[in-house]
Structures are given as structure tokens and as C-alpha cells.
Design an enzyme around this catalytic site. Sequence first.
Site, PDB file in Angstrom:
ATOM      1  N   SER A   1       0.863  -1.290  -0.029  1.00 24.52           N
ATOM      2  CA  SER A   1      -0.060  -0.097   0.028  1.00 24.52           C
ATOM      3  C   SER A   1       0.891   1.245  -0.113  1.00 24.52           C
ATOM      4  O   SER A   1       1.891   1.027   0.544  1.00 24.52           O
ATOM      5  CB  SER A   1      -0.795   0.004   1.243  1.00 24.52           C
ATOM      6  OG  SER A   1      -1.508   1.263   1.429  1.00 24.52           O
TER       7      SER A   1
ATOM      8  N   TYR B   1      -1.443  -1.078  10.757  1.00 20.39           N
ATOM      9  CA  TYR B   1      -1.471  -1.319   9.375  1.00 20.39           C
ATOM     10  C   TYR B   1      -0.574  -0.856   8.357  1.00 20.39           C
ATOM     11  O   TYR B   1      -0.074  -1.508   7.644  1.00 20.39           O
ATOM     12  CB  TYR B   1      -2.902  -0.873   8.592  1.00 20.39           C
ATOM     13  CG  TYR B   1      -3.200  -1.182   7.519  1.00 20.39           C
ATOM     14  CD1 TYR B   1      -3.572  -2.506   7.057  1.00 20.39           C
ATOM     15  CD2 TYR B   1      -3.031  -0.264   6.194  1.00 20.39           C
ATOM     16  CE1 TYR B   1      -3.881  -2.674   5.570  1.00 20.39           C
ATOM     17  CE2 TYR B   1      -3.283  -0.456   5.126  1.00 20.39           C
ATOM     18  CZ  TYR B   1      -3.715  -1.440   4.473  1.00 20.39           C
ATOM     19  OH  TYR B   1      -3.786  -1.837   3.352  1.00 20.39           O
TER      20      TYR B   1
ATOM     21  N   LYS C   1       2.325  -2.953   5.987  1.00 20.14           N
ATOM     22  CA  LYS C   1       2.673  -2.745   4.536  1.00 20.14           C
ATOM     23  C   LYS C   1       3.948  -2.388   4.433  1.00 20.14           C
ATOM     24  O   LYS C   1       4.420  -2.712   3.185  1.00 20.14           O
ATOM     25  CB  LYS C   1       1.734  -1.708   3.921  1.00 20.14           C
ATOM     26  CG  LYS C   1       0.186  -2.116   3.882  1.00 20.14           C
ATOM     27  CD  LYS C   1      -0.043  -3.758   3.400  1.00 20.14           C
ATOM     28  CE  LYS C   1      -1.333  -4.124   3.150  1.00 20.14           C
ATOM     29  NZ  LYS C   1      -1.614  -5.207   2.467  1.00 20.14           N
TER      30      LYS C   1
END
Length: 282
Positions: free
Chosen positions: A173, A186, A190
Site C-alpha cells: 500500500s 496497518y 505494509k
Amino acid sequence: MLRCFVSRSLLTNPVAGQTRKMSGGSLAGSQSSLAGKVAIVTASTDGIGLAAAQALGQRGAHVVVSSRRQSNVDKAVALLQSEKIQVTGTTCNVGKSEDRERLVNMTVEHCGGIDILVSNAAVNPFFGNIMDSTAALWDKILDVNVKAAFLMTQLVVPHMEKRGGGSVVFVSSVAGYQPMQALGPYSVSKTALLGLTRALAPELAQSHIRVNCVAPGIIKTRFSQALWHDEDVLDEFKKQLSIKRVGEPEEIGGVIAFLCSKDASYITGETITVTGGMSCRL
């Protein structure tokens, strides 16, 4: 002579913000560029995962789709079959070792082998100040977003070696480059995928297995709905974009299919950012 592969880009009107999308089979030879290949795509019944399955299938691959819910698997399989794509579907929670093993074993039994792995599964159960995150939350995020990606790769590599090589693509991401506010854990997971790509690529190159990564920007999926559904939030993100719109899942699926094709045969250890021009630097 240096030979370059140049893909057709989306034709965008910067004033009206209108987009004319190229069809999945618009590139020369794309309809059969992956014929005979078998591709596992995790978390592939919706969003980027489904778009990746479609793009691979449109190019001739037999795709194996999965999700935690059987109803989602059935819906995705029906859709892909209606598009004349060779597809097999099964339930799988990549956070569970028994599910990962069953997915790989089923693919080999039903399809004869494995050539491609697209590791797309991810979770984000937390939204808030990173200092409020708990050990249990970190365990869940890292188990699914990072460890499962590696462990799936570990499972498929022997089968790729039997077929003379293969391709692994991790879905990271833009948050892996620039952590997003309230999405700290999160974002860190990534970033880890960027490093995993670089770590695996030289080791697996000797087995003719390429390892690459895609880092999408703000894409119109259910998973990222909180980032684009609110117009005020979206307007703030658009200030960082050269292409002033949200991306579509198909725009990520096409890049993934390219990385799995012979057109990308000299690419490994790389991350392609697909962000509409958002700056991405570690």
C-alpha cells in the site's frame, strides 16, 4: 539495444476528470500471455483481489480464488465463469496454517501445479492513535498481513520449482511508504512487505522465481471505503495526487498481471507504486 516494455496508460481528461479504460485484453497477445499458468490469488472475491483474478484469467491463467466465506467464493466463481475465465474457488483464512496448506494442496490436486501467487489478504481491525494499539492487535495484523504472506510463499515455492519457476506478487500500500493517520499498525505491516520483497527476490531468483510488490494508492474498494467515501477526506487526499481521482481495482489488477507475465521477466525485487502520482519515498 535496450528494449522497453511500454504499457498503454489510461487516457484521462484532467479537466473533466473523465476516464476511458482500456479493456483487459487490449494489450497485444494479452489474451493468451498466461495460458497454461495456474495462479493463486488470496482474498480474491472482491476489490483488488478479484480484479487481479480477472486480469490473470483474461490473459489465460487458471485462477484459484478464495475468501473466508463460502457465499463470497460462490459469487466470485460465478462472475469469473460468466467471463469465460478458468476458475476454481475455495474458502481460506490465510491466518490459519491448516487453511493455507489446504489451499495449496487443493490447487495442486485440481490444477496440476502452481505458477503464480498473488498475496492480497490483509486485515485492519484498528483505527486510532498508534499508542493505543494492543499486543493482540499487533499480533493479528502482522500474522495476516506479513507472516501469512511469507508462509504462503514458503508453501508454493516447491511447486513453482517443479514447473521451472514462477512469480510472486505481494500487495502492499502507499501507506507502506507514508503511514496514514490513524492507520499506524496497518501501515507498518505494509512497509514490512516492501522489505520482504527485497529479501526474497535474490534467494528465489536462483529457482527462476521472481518476487515483486504492488503498492496501490487510494483505490475504490470496500476495504478502503473510509478513505474515499467521505468527500472532505477524499478532497484532502486529492491534493496529494497528480491524477485527481480515486483509482479503480482494475488498474491494480492490470499491473499485477503484467508483473506475472513474460513482459516482466527481467523485473524482480521491485515495488510498483500505483497511486495517481502521490509521492512515495521511504
